[in-house]
Design a protein around this motif. Structure first.
Motif, PDB file in Angstrom:
ATOM      1  N   ALA A   1       0.841  -1.212   0.241  1.00  0.00           N
ATOM      2  CA  ALA A   1      -0.220  -0.054   0.067  1.00  0.00           C
ATOM      3  C   ALA A   1       0.678   1.297   0.101  1.00  0.00           C
ATOM      4  N   ILE A   2       1.897   1.283   0.927  1.00  0.00           N
ATOM      5  CA  ILE A   2       2.952   2.614   0.961  1.00  0.00           C
ATOM      6  C   ILE A   2       3.523   2.627  -0.337  1.00  0.00           C
ATOM      7  N   SER A   3       3.977   1.406  -0.943  1.00  0.00           N
ATOM      8  CA  SER A   3       4.730   1.606  -2.103  1.00  0.00           C
ATOM      9  C   SER A   3       4.088   2.144  -3.306  1.00  0.00           C
ATOM     10  N   THR A   4       2.890   1.633  -3.320  1.00  0.00           N
ATOM     11  CA  THR A   4       1.829   2.094  -4.539  1.00  0.00           C
ATOM     12  C   THR A   4       1.683   3.597  -4.163  1.00  0.00           C
ATOM     13  N   TYR A   5       1.409   4.070  -3.199  1.00  0.00           N
ATOM     14  CA  TYR A   5       1.244   5.384  -2.789  1.00  0.00           C
ATOM     15  C   TYR A   5       2.422   6.264  -3.219  1.00  0.00           C
ATOM     16  N   ILE A   6       3.602   5.728  -3.167  1.00  0.00           N
ATOM     17  CA  ILE A   6       4.815   6.402  -3.417  1.00  0.00           C
ATOM     18  C   ILE A   6       4.629   6.453  -5.186  1.00  0.00           C
ATOM     19  N   LEU A   7       4.497   5.218  -5.672  1.00  0.00           N
ATOM     20  CA  LEU A   7       4.486   5.193  -7.051  1.00  0.00           C
ATOM     21  C   LEU A   7       3.650   6.038  -7.578  1.00  0.00           C
ATOM     22  N   ALA A   8       2.510   6.215  -7.082  1.00  0.00           N
ATOM     23  CA  ALA A   8       1.417   7.181  -7.477  1.00  0.00           C
ATOM     24  C   ALA A   8       1.877   8.704  -7.391  1.00  0.00           C
ATOM     25  N   LYS A   9       2.237   9.224  -6.467  1.00  0.00           N
ATOM     26  CA  LYS A   9       2.740  10.322  -5.989  1.00  0.00           C
ATOM     27  C   LYS A   9       3.903  10.688  -6.777  1.00  0.00           C
ATOM     28  N   ASP A  10       5.059   9.854  -6.757  1.00  0.00           N
ATOM     29  CA  ASP A  10       6.272  10.190  -7.618  1.00  0.00           C
ATOM     30  C   ASP A  10       6.072  10.414  -9.198  1.00  0.00           C
ATOM     31  N   GLY A  11       5.158   9.460  -9.699  1.00  0.00           N
ATOM     32  CA  GLY A  11       5.055   9.215 -10.992  1.00  0.00           C
ATOM     33  C   GLY A  11       3.693  10.061 -11.475  1.00  0.00           C
ATOM     34  N   ASN A  12       2.951  10.745 -10.725  1.00  0.00           N
ATOM     35  CA  ASN A  12       1.899  11.524 -10.879  1.00  0.00           C
ATOM     36  C   ASN A  12       0.977  10.521 -11.752  1.00  0.00           C
ATOM     37  N   ARG A  13       0.694   9.492 -11.103  1.00  0.00           N
ATOM     38  CA  ARG A  13      -0.365   8.627 -11.582  1.00  0.00           C
ATOM     39  C   ARG A  13      -1.558   8.248 -10.647  1.00  0.00           C
ATOM     40  N   PRO A  14      -2.330   9.268 -10.572  1.00  0.00           N
ATOM     41  CA  PRO A  14      -3.585   9.356  -9.760  1.00  0.00           C
ATOM     42  C   PRO A  14      -4.452   8.068  -9.875  1.00  0.00           C
ATOM     43  N   GLN A  15      -4.404   7.189 -10.911  1.00  0.00           N
ATOM     44  CA  GLN A  15      -5.118   5.892 -11.144  1.00  0.00           C
ATOM     45  C   GLN A  15      -4.724   4.944 -10.047  1.00  0.00           C
ATOM     46  N   LEU A  16      -3.522   5.163  -9.586  1.00  0.00           N
ATOM     47  CA  LEU A  16      -3.165   4.120  -8.815  1.00  0.00           C
ATOM     48  C   LEU A  16      -3.596   4.234  -7.211  1.00  0.00           C
ATOM     49  N   MET A  17      -4.041   5.452  -6.850  1.00  0.00           N
ATOM     50  CA  MET A  17      -4.530   5.581  -5.321  1.00  0.00           C
ATOM     51  C   MET A  17      -5.442   4.707  -4.995  1.00  0.00           C
ATOM     52  N   LYS A  18      -6.339   4.178  -5.726  1.00  0.00           N
ATOM     53  CA  LYS A  18      -7.667   3.253  -5.477  1.00  0.00           C
ATOM     54  C   LYS A  18      -7.075   1.902  -5.072  1.00  0.00           C
ATOM     55  N   HIS A  19      -5.886   1.728  -5.341  1.00  0.00           N
ATOM     56  CA  HIS A  19      -5.207   0.506  -5.146  1.00  0.00           C
ATOM     57  C   HIS A  19      -4.744   0.473  -3.584  1.00  0.00           C
ATOM     58  N   ALA A  20      -4.378   1.672  -3.159  1.00  0.00           N
ATOM     59  CA  ALA A  20      -3.759   1.977  -2.032  1.00  0.00           C
ATOM     60  C   ALA A  20      -4.580   2.283  -0.838  1.00  0.00           C
ATOM     61  N   PHE A  21      -5.570   3.214  -1.252  1.00  0.00           N
ATOM     62  CA  PHE A  21      -6.346   4.006  -0.268  1.00  0.00           C
ATOM     63  C   PHE A  21      -7.864   3.572  -0.294  1.00  0.00           C
ATOM     64  N   ALA A  22      -8.346   3.498   0.722  1.00  0.00           N
ATOM     65  CA  ALA A  22      -9.759   3.231   1.200  1.00  0.00           C
ATOM     66  C   ALA A  22     -10.702   4.454   0.544  1.00  0.00           C
ATOM     67  N   GLY A  23     -11.614   4.360   0.153  1.00  0.00           N
ATOM     68  CA  GLY A  23     -12.577   5.261  -0.637  1.00  0.00           C
ATOM     69  C   GLY A  23     -13.106   6.534   0.437  1.00  0.00           C
ATOM     70  N   ASP A  24     -13.273   6.078   1.912  1.00  0.00           N
ATOM     71  CA  ASP A  24     -13.374   6.976   2.849  1.00  0.00           C
ATOM     72  C   ASP A  24     -12.101   7.327   3.537  1.00  0.00           C
ATOM     73  N   CYS A  25     -10.992   7.377   2.867  1.00  0.00           N
ATOM     74  CA  CYS A  25      -9.678   7.711   3.614  1.00  0.00           C
ATOM     75  C   CYS A  25      -9.786   9.263   4.099  1.00  0.00           C
ATOM     76  N   GLU A  26      -8.814   9.460   4.958  1.00  0.00           N
ATOM     77  CA  GLU A  26      -8.855  10.632   5.741  1.00  0.00           C
ATOM     78  C   GLU A  26      -7.275  11.095   5.445  1.00  0.00           C
ATOM     79  N   LEU A  27      -6.694  12.396   5.257  1.00  0.00           N
ATOM     80  CA  LEU A  27      -5.609  13.109   5.250  1.00  0.00           C
ATOM     81  C   LEU A  27      -5.427  13.987   6.514  1.00  0.00           C
ATOM     82  N   GLU A  28      -4.550  14.006   7.377  1.00  0.00           N
ATOM     83  CA  GLU A  28      -4.314  15.098   7.972  1.00  0.00           C
ATOM     84  C   GLU A  28      -2.580  15.469   7.459  1.00  0.00           C
ATOM     85  N   MET A  29      -2.473  16.856   7.549  1.00  0.00           N
ATOM     86  CA  MET A  29      -1.137  17.351   7.288  1.00  0.00           C
ATOM     87  C   MET A  29      -0.663  18.436   8.549  1.00  0.00           C
TER      88      MET A  29
END
Length: 190
Positions: free
Chosen positions: A12-40
């Motif tokens: 899941a973490i590797s997929t997120y990094i690949l999505a972020k670093d490669g600008n591949r938004p379509q990969l996010m659904k494989h790593a994150f739940a639909g109802d996910c949350e982000l805190e920064m």
């Protein structure tokens, strides 16, 4: 991989990094739940992000689409791995390097990730990102920095590997200070 396929924490973490670093938004659904949350929590003025986002679409916009529109040559490293395939929570330090699409200034930052995983399929339910340090360097400094980042094991690396090979550039000292183990910095361990 379809949405119902379980994923382990490392993937899941590797997929997120690949999505972020490669600008591949379509990969996010494989790593994150639909109802996910982000805190920064951003502790620097060198970069800005919203303090929170909710749902896969909004988080993908913040972390992938908008981020990728501003930066390129992105390399993100997690500085430790989960101890098991399915922890409920995992915290690690991270390092990132990138260049601005406008002007080419190089940014190198570090901080902490707090990953919270769903018990049903292992996808990320919540991601807490602390941005502790973000150094902005001129385009002229990009070559040694990008060579350094390209030589590090990707995306899993240790703080020791990072610090052993960090370029001798004064502007990177805050990164090195953050990542060096406390006893190497001369600070007393409490």
């Amino acid at each position: 991989m379809n949405r119902s396929t379980a994923i382990n924490a490392t993937d899941a973490i590797s997929t997120y990094i690949l999505a972020k670093d490669g600008n591949r938004p379509q990969l996010m659904k494989h790593a994150f739940a639909g109802d996910c949350e982000l805190e920064m929590v951003v502790k620097t003025d060198a970069v800005s992000f919203p303090s929170s986002a909710k749902g896969l679409e909004q988080i993908t916009e913040v972390l992938i689409t908008s981020f990728g529109a501003q930066y390129e040559n992105i390399r993100t490293f997690c500085l430790s791995r989960p101890n098991s395939d399915s922890p409920s929570h995992f915290r690690c330090d991270w390092l990132v390097g990138m260049s601005a699409r406008q002007g080419g200034a190089v940014r190198v930052g570090c901080g902490h990730y707090g990953w919270y995983f769903g018990s049903d399929d292992g996808r990320v339910k919540k991601l807490a990102i602390d941005i502790e340090v973000m150094c902005v360097l001129p385009l002229e400094e990009s070559e040694p920095i990008m060579q350094w980042l390209a030589a590090l094991p990707y995306p899993w690396c240790s703080d020791i590997q990072v610090c052993e090979s960090i370029p001798a550039i004064d502007a990177l000292r805050p990164i090195e200070s953050f990542l060096r183990p406390r006893e190497k910095n001369g600070a007393a361990l409490v």
